[in-house]
Design a protein around this motif. Structure first.
Motif, PDB file in Angstrom:
ATOM      1  N   THR A  99       0.839  -1.188   0.000  1.00 28.84           N
ATOM      2  CA  THR A  99       0.000   0.000   0.000  1.00 28.84           C
ATOM      3  C   THR A  99       0.886   1.255   0.000  1.00 28.84           C
ATOM      4  OG1 THR A  99      -0.138  -0.181   2.387  1.00 28.84           O
ATOM      5  CG2 THR A  99      -2.005  -1.018   1.146  1.00 28.84           C
ATOM      6  N   ALA A 100       2.146   1.072   0.370  1.00 26.03           N
ATOM      7  CA  ALA A 100       3.096   2.193   0.274  1.00 26.03           C
ATOM      8  C   ALA A 100       3.845   2.049  -1.056  1.00 26.03           C
ATOM      9  CB  ALA A 100       4.082   2.136   1.441  1.00 26.03           C
TER      10      ALA A 100
ATOM     11  N   ASP B 162       4.361   2.165  10.547  1.00 26.44           N
ATOM     12  CA  ASP B 162       3.622   2.455   9.306  1.00 26.44           C
ATOM     13  C   ASP B 162       3.218   1.158   8.614  1.00 26.44           C
ATOM     14  OD1 ASP B 162       4.067   5.059   9.840  1.00 26.44           O
ATOM     15  OD2 ASP B 162       5.304   5.488   8.062  1.00 26.44           O
ATOM     16  N   ILE B 163       1.995   1.153   8.116  1.00 28.36           N
ATOM     17  CA  ILE B 163       1.541  -0.012   7.353  1.00 28.36           C
ATOM     18  C   ILE B 163       1.981   0.188   5.912  1.00 28.36           C
ATOM     19  CG2 ILE B 163      -0.494  -1.213   6.482  1.00 28.36           C
ATOM     20  CD1 ILE B 163      -1.860  -0.498   9.168  1.00 28.36           C
ATOM     21  N   ILE B 164       2.744  -0.781   5.402  1.00 33.73           N
ATOM     22  CA  ILE B 164       3.240  -0.630   4.038  1.00 33.73           C
ATOM     23  C   ILE B 164       2.574  -1.605   3.074  1.00 33.73           C
ATOM     24  CG2 ILE B 164       5.483   0.337   4.707  1.00 33.73           C
ATOM     25  CD1 ILE B 164       6.616  -2.521   4.245  1.00 33.73           C
ATOM     26  N   GLY B 165       1.706  -2.467   3.602  1.00 34.92           N
ATOM     27  CA  GLY B 165       1.039  -3.415   2.726  1.00 34.92           C
ATOM     28  C   GLY B 165       0.304  -4.442   3.559  1.00 34.92           C
TER      29      GLY B 165
ATOM     30  N   VAL C 266       6.182  -1.447   9.364  1.00 33.92           N
ATOM     31  CA  VAL C 266       7.599  -1.168   9.574  1.00 33.92           C
ATOM     32  C   VAL C 266       7.894  -1.466  11.045  1.00 33.92           C
ATOM     33  CG1 VAL C 266       9.389   0.617   9.545  1.00 33.92           C
ATOM     34  CG2 VAL C 266       7.554   0.627   7.810  1.00 33.92           C
ATOM     35  N   PRO C 267       8.871  -2.346  11.334  1.00 38.28           N
ATOM     36  CA  PRO C 267       9.124  -2.717  12.725  1.00 38.28           C
ATOM     37  C   PRO C 267       9.537  -1.518  13.566  1.00 38.28           C
ATOM     38  CG  PRO C 267      10.285  -4.194  11.221  1.00 38.28           C
ATOM     39  CD  PRO C 267       9.766  -3.049  10.396  1.00 38.28           C
ATOM     40  N   PRO C 268       9.250  -1.534  14.862  1.00 38.12           N
ATOM     41  CA  PRO C 268       9.672  -0.453  15.743  1.00 38.12           C
ATOM     42  C   PRO C 268      11.178  -0.221  15.619  1.00 38.12           C
ATOM     43  CG  PRO C 268       8.210  -1.957  16.908  1.00 38.12           C
ATOM     44  CD  PRO C 268       8.457  -2.557  15.571  1.00 38.12           C
TER      45      PRO C 268
ATOM     46  N   GLY D   1       2.521   4.891  13.953  1.00 36.43           N
ATOM     47  CA  GLY D   1       2.600   4.849  12.494  1.00 36.43           C
ATOM     48  C   GLY D   1       1.355   5.288  11.771  1.00 36.43           C
ATOM     49  N   LYS D   2       1.514   5.345  10.438  1.00 30.61           N
ATOM     50  CA  LYS D   2       0.438   5.771   9.565  1.00 30.61           C
ATOM     51  C   LYS D   2      -0.185   4.550   8.913  1.00 30.61           C
ATOM     52  CE  LYS D   2       3.280   8.208   6.982  1.00 30.61           C
ATOM     53  NZ  LYS D   2       4.642   8.264   7.491  1.00 30.61           N
TER      54      LYS D   2
END
Ligand SMILES: Nc1ncnc2c1ncn2[C@@H]1O[C@H](COP(=O)(O)OP(=O)(O)O)[C@@H](O)[C@H]1O
Ligand SMILES: Nc1ncnc2c1ncn2[C@@H]1O[C@H](COP(=O)(O)OP(=O)(O)O)[C@@H](O)[C@H]1O
Ligand SMILES: [Mg+2]
Ligand SMILES: [Mg+2]
Lengths: 596, 460
Positions: free
Chosen positions: A122-123, A133-136, A150-152, A376-377
């Motif tokens: 999704t990113a 952040d959610i990237i997918g 994305v891991p902390p 995150g976003k």
């Protein structure tokens, strides 16, 4: 890493020397079979290690090797529907490779190394990303979209992101960090279990965790993100209520930790959940469930870890934005595991032999629950509710585990063996239990169910209180000595108990009651009460009211399926009205007769 | 590597310390050879550098610091198994005491067993008919369950266990149960009662007995149940048998455990029992059940006598937390002459719900048992109240309930020691009793079942 040598073995505790660079809570591999252990005390050159497997066959001189890493779990697609032991070894894979008994030293990856998951980003390349952040996403089961985050601790620019089919170990994205550091992101992350996963901010709880269990939702509700405990002696229904919540609570994800309890209870879940349908989606309940099973006969140190393994997995799903509910059955077995290790360490025992840090460990555990704004976003809120069973020795609630737990949790469902003995289930004692969320949730009930909900609830509670007082009197002078109005109250309270609060987990219909049906069932009892009061005012004999046949219909309303409920409810309500009208109509004549 | 030592530093009760040892392993088996050549066994409980703490499996009598030789065997305690075990009687440490030949083992199995993977278990859900209404009707036993009897000194738990061993059957299966019997610290008369009873019914050929009597070494009692279960696992999961395990008296087992713990000077838990007793007991009780893909099963019936009839005592308490229910016996009913004297209300079979119903017992079973329970509970309450206030203070319906409770004990619970009721007979008695109540009171049974099963005569 330096290789140490065992100097002492006492049950699950091993002492080694020469582990020069070991840190507290590091994982070490013990003996030739490389059993997994964890450093729990460092004292000079000596490291005390709790070993997560049977230590038979270990002796002085055997090697111990540090890994430099704390006890961690793997987090990624493949968690849902799995059953793990206390240190996240997959029990299904273990059975396939080693048969029915759990051998020592077995190793298997927590997440399959061969399963391919379809990853949809999704990113996009060039995006600035940071932790959380959610990237997918991966569609993990029909019920769960597994968000890839994305891991902390990682942030930077997304240098590359790939769509397609990946195993959990393949790289799906590359992040270039501030100092030019390159991070390869995979579908899987690792996280140390004893450390809470980060979130942005905690929020107050204001939404109900609907459970479909009438006494819980109506009298002692738990909020999403809330904490609850269920203490009770054996056979009082701790496990059944936890299973009921795992089945019917309206959480997105369920993590069930079987901590030091029976093997068959986990088997029960494993066999039943795939057959049960989620009331909302019709999909099998197993498709939102993760199981941790470290039963009573499995190694005790891994039992201590199981609760942390469970809550870390729960936090991970929370971080995706889900409402997660975790059940731990039983936290007492976890505390006992702590006590056993502490005893072997020859630590100074506190109350009943438990270590002095018992209270802080329990507090740390429940503190990991809550409603939060995730890191995150996109911005998202999520919740992690924690519900722990407590098994007090002899049913005595003054013992340390219960007392330490009660200080922290906001809902107390106190189970009562006297209710269980008369097969009143759930055996939650309505006089002793409480929920500190009732007030916070009042607006929720008012908006979602109906404005009178809160009043009905208060009235039910009041009648139950009055009943307890009246029963004292009855015990002294007999029931016939009560005033008709008090007798009516007793009868209505009985109806609340038997027709409403009692709920069979094993009846296909009764096992789950929607809020709407709960509300309407309450209204039936209330209608009977009000009309009864009016009838008494008109001089109707209490026995006539008690013996009205419509009471049986009120009693059996719980067995009416949700789909037919509205229509049948109206019939019953009409019948109540008619019954009282008939009684009143006859009253004039009957009254006159009695006077003569 | 040297594996034999004469360096015993200390012997205290069941604990022995050997010094100057190298290469000792935790949990390994040791043999101690007495001056006269006699062999005793034990296991390594703790090893600290060159010092090994050893727990003796057998009595310490005759052990001597200087002359006894300690050998470390590099393996754990094992039981040699084969089908020849059937029909044999052993002592609590596994030595034949029936005059028969030694067993030629087909293989040797470690007696402590390994934890069964919960994923590999098959959920117990097959009805066992014991022919006893108080069990079949109310607290149904299922194949692979662990259901203990919580008893007290002088109550007829042995008779009940023997009756179950005689009568238990899986409906529709011809094969009978094999019995593996473990006695810990019981009297000769009690042990003899079981042997005689099994012999009388011809069940002895299908039985294996491990017997530690009251005057046998206490310390052997820790081994006895593990021998029993190793034997049971072999018969059930390698020889496809349905095995009924009877362990009596678990109280004596727990006391032996306490003795070892005390000798080690461990921090005691409740009432002096070790803090790990829950875990220890679970390694016995959890060795019951069914395994996916295997025909056989292990059903466990441990018996324990509650000290001072106190159910909060750690032994029954921890047992109840592990087993799948419990059958309490009542001194009061026993005094009233009711056999079997089940203390009905606190009895529970946790697995009954999946072992009853259509295709297993009958569709109305769950409703009937719930209604009987509820009615009896109310009847008992009323009876107590009547004892204080007199019957006159009771309402009409309360009086009905009181009569119900009496009849229930007399007709449903009470039966003969050799009376073998079918489940249908049990349910029929249940319905006859329910017909004493006004129909409106039968809130826990579905209307359709009331129509179908409530005796016609009273349905007006
Ligand atoms: N830090 C850790 N946290 C939890 N489990 C671990 C950890 N390290 C190792 N393990 C366990 O050991 C298994 C094998 O680990 P691995 O690092 O592959 O060992 P090795 O290097 O000996 O092959 C893992 O699957 C896991 O069960
Ligand atoms: N809601 C319920 N409906 C019906 N039966 C119940 C319910 N809750 C408990 N029970 C009965 O009580 C027994 C003991 O419950 P369980 O949850 O196993 O107790 P605990 O975990 O406290 O020992 C169950 O096997 C079941 O027969
Ligand atoms: Mg490896
Ligand atoms: Mg339980």
């Amino acid at each position: 890493m330096a290789i140490g040598r065992i100097v002492k073995v006492a049950g699950p505790l091993v002492v080694a020397e020469g582990l020069t660079d070991a840190k507290m809570y590091d994982v070490v591999r013990v003996g030739k079979e490389r059993l997994v252990g964890e450093v729990i005390v460092l004292d000079g050159d000596l490291a005390s290690i709790q070993v997560y497997e049977e230590t038979g066959g270990l002796g002085p001189g055997d090697p111990v090797e540090g890994t430099g890493e704390p006890l961690s779990v793997e987090l990624g697609p493949g968690l849902i529907g799995s059953i793990y032991d206390g240190i996240q070894r997959p029990l299904e894979a273990i059975q396939q490779r080693w048969g029915a008994y759990i051998r020592r030293g077995v190793e298997a990856a927590a997440l399959s190394r061969t399963t391919k998951w379809r990853f949809t980003p999704t990113a996009k390349k060039g995006d600035a990303v940071s932790e959380g952040d959610i990237i997918g996403a991966v569609q993990e089961t029909t019920l769960v979209v597994h968000k890839i985050m994305v891991p902390p601790g990682i942030s930077g620019t997304l240098e590359e992101i790939r769509a397609g089919e990946f195993t959990v170990e393949e790289t799906i994205a590359i992040v270039r960090g501030a100092q030019g550091k390159r991070h390869e992101l995979k579908l899987r992350q690792r996280w140390p279990v004893r450390k809470a996963r980060p979130y942005r901010e905690k929020l107050p709880s204001e939404e109900l965790l609907t459970t479909g269990q009438r006494i819980v939702d109506t009298l002692f509700p738990i909020a999403k993100g809330g904490t609850a405990c269920v203490p009770g002696p054996f056979g009082s229904g701790k496990t059944v209520i936890q299973h009921q919540l795992a089945k019917w609570a309206d959480a997105d994800i369920i993590v069930f930790v079987g901590c030091g309890e029976r093997g068959n209870e986990m088997t029960d879940v494993l066999m039943e959940f795939p057959e049960l349908e989620d009331p909302k989606t019709g999909e099998p309940l197993m498709k939102r469930t993760v199981l941790i099973a470290n039963t009573s006969n499995m190694p005790v140190a891994a039992r201590e870890a199981s609760v942390y393994t469970g809550i870390t997995i729960a936090e991970y799903f929370r971080d995706m934005g889900y409402s997660v509910a975790l059940m731990a059955d039983s936290t007492s077995r976890w505390a006992e595991a702590m006590r056993e290790i502490s005893g072997r360490l020859e630590e100074m025992p506190g109350e009943e032999g438990y270590p002095a840090y018992l209270g802080s460990r329990i507090a740390d555990f429940y503190a990991r629950a809550g409603r939060v704004v995730c890191l995150g976003k996109p911005e998202r809120q999520a919740s992690l509710s924690a519900i722990g069973a407590v098994s007090p020795p002899g049913g005595d609630l003054s013992e340390p585990v219960t007392q330490n737990t009660l200080r922290l949790v906001k809902v107390f469902w106190g189970l009562d063996d006297k209710l269980a003995y008369r097969r009143h289930f759930p055996a939650i004692n309505w006089l002793m239990s409480y929920s500190l969320y009732s007030e916070d949730l009042a607006p929720y009930f008012e908006q979602r169910v109906g404005p009178e909900w809160n009043e009905l609830r208060r009235e039910f509670m009041k009648l139950l209180q009055i009943e307890a007082e009246l029963e004292e009197i009855v015990r002294l002078v007999g029931v016939e000595a009560l005033s008709p109005s008090d007798r009516l109250k007793l009868e209505v309270a009985r109806s609340i108990r038997e027709d409403y609060l009692m709920q069979s987990a094993f009846d296909d219909v009764d096992t789950y009651t929607s809020l709407k049906k709960q509300f309407k069932m309450m209204q039936l009892i209330k209608a009977f009460y009000e009309m009864g009061q009016r009838a008494l005012e008109q001089g109707i004999d209490i026995h006539q009211i008690i013996e009205l046949p419509v009471r049986e219909r009120i009693a059996k309303a719980k067995f009416i399926p949700e789909s037919e409920f509205d229509a049948r409810w109206q019939e019953i309500l009409n019948e109540i009205t008619q019954s009282f009208e008939q009684v009143m109509a006859k009253a004039g004549g009957a009254y006159a007769e009695r006077v003569h | 590597m040297q594996r034999e030592y004469t360096s015993i530093a200390e012997i205290a009760g069941p604990i022995m310390i050997v010094e100057g040892v190298s290469g000792a392993k935790y949990d390994e088996l040791v043999e101690i050879e007495l001056a006269g050549g006699e062999i005793r066994r034990g296991r390594v409980l703790e090893v600290d550098r060159d010092k090994a703490v050893i727990q003796l499996f057998e009595a310490a009598q005759g052990l001597n610091l200087r002359q006894s030789r300690v050998r470390f065997l590099g393996k754990v305690m094992e039981l040699g198994v084969s089908e020849d075990l059937l029909g044999r009687v052993f002592d609590g440490a596994g030595r034949p005491i029936d005059g028969g030949p030694p067993i030629i083992p087909e293989k040797k199995l470690p007696i402590s067993g390994e934890p069964l993977n919960p994923y590999s278990r098959d959920y117990p859900n097959e009805f066992i008919q014991t022919g006893i209404s108080g069990i079949d009707g109310l607290n149904t036993l299922v194949l692979g369950q662990k259901l203990p009897i919580f008893s007290g000194a002088g109550l007829p738990h042995n008779q009940i266990a023997a009756q179950i061993a005689r009568q238990a059957k899986v409906l529709g299966e011809a094969e009978e149960f094999s019995v593996v019997f473990g006695a810990m610290g019981i009297t000769f008369e009690e042990a003899n009662f079981f042997i005689t009873d099994l012999r009388k019914t011809g069940a002895l050929e299908r039985a294996v007995m491990f017997i530690n009597l009251a005057d046998d070494p206490v310390i052997e009692r820790i081994t006895t149940p593990r021998l029993v279960l190793t034997c049971a696992e072999y018969l059930a999961f390698e020889r496809d048998m349905h095995v009924l395990v009877i362990l009596t008296d678990m109280t004596n087992y727990a006391e032996a455990l306490r003795e070892v713990s005390a000798a080690r000077k461990e921090v005691p838990g409740r009432r002096g029992y070790p803090g790990y007793m829950y875990t220890d007991l679970s390694t016995i009780y959890e060795r019951a059940g069914r395994i996916k893909g295997k025909k056989g099963s292990i059903t466990q019936m441990p018996i324990l006598t509650m000290p001072q009839d106190d159910k909060t005592h750690p032994i029954p308490d921890l047992t109840g937390y592990i087993t799948e229910g419990q059958l309490f016996l009542s001194r009061e009913l026993h005094r009233k002459g009711i056999y079997p004297p089940f203390d009905v209300l606190p009895c529970l079979s946790r697995l009954k719900d999946k072992g009853i119903g259509p295709g297993k017992t009958r569709e109305d079973h769950a409703g009937v048992l719930n209604q009987l329970y509820a009615a009896y509970a109310r009847g008992v309450d009323v009876r107590e109240m009547a004892a204080i206030l007199g019957e006159a203070a009771l309402s009409k319906i309360d009086r009905v309930y009181m009569r119900f409770a009496d009849e229930f004990e007399r007709r449903f619970i009470q039966q003969g020691e050799y009376e073998d009721r079918t489940i249908m007979e049990t349910l029929t008695i249940g319905w006859e009793l329910l017909s004493m109540l006004p129909r409106g009171e039968l809130k826990r049974v579905r209307d359709e079942f009331i129509e179908k099963y409530l005796p016609k005569s009273v349905r007006e």
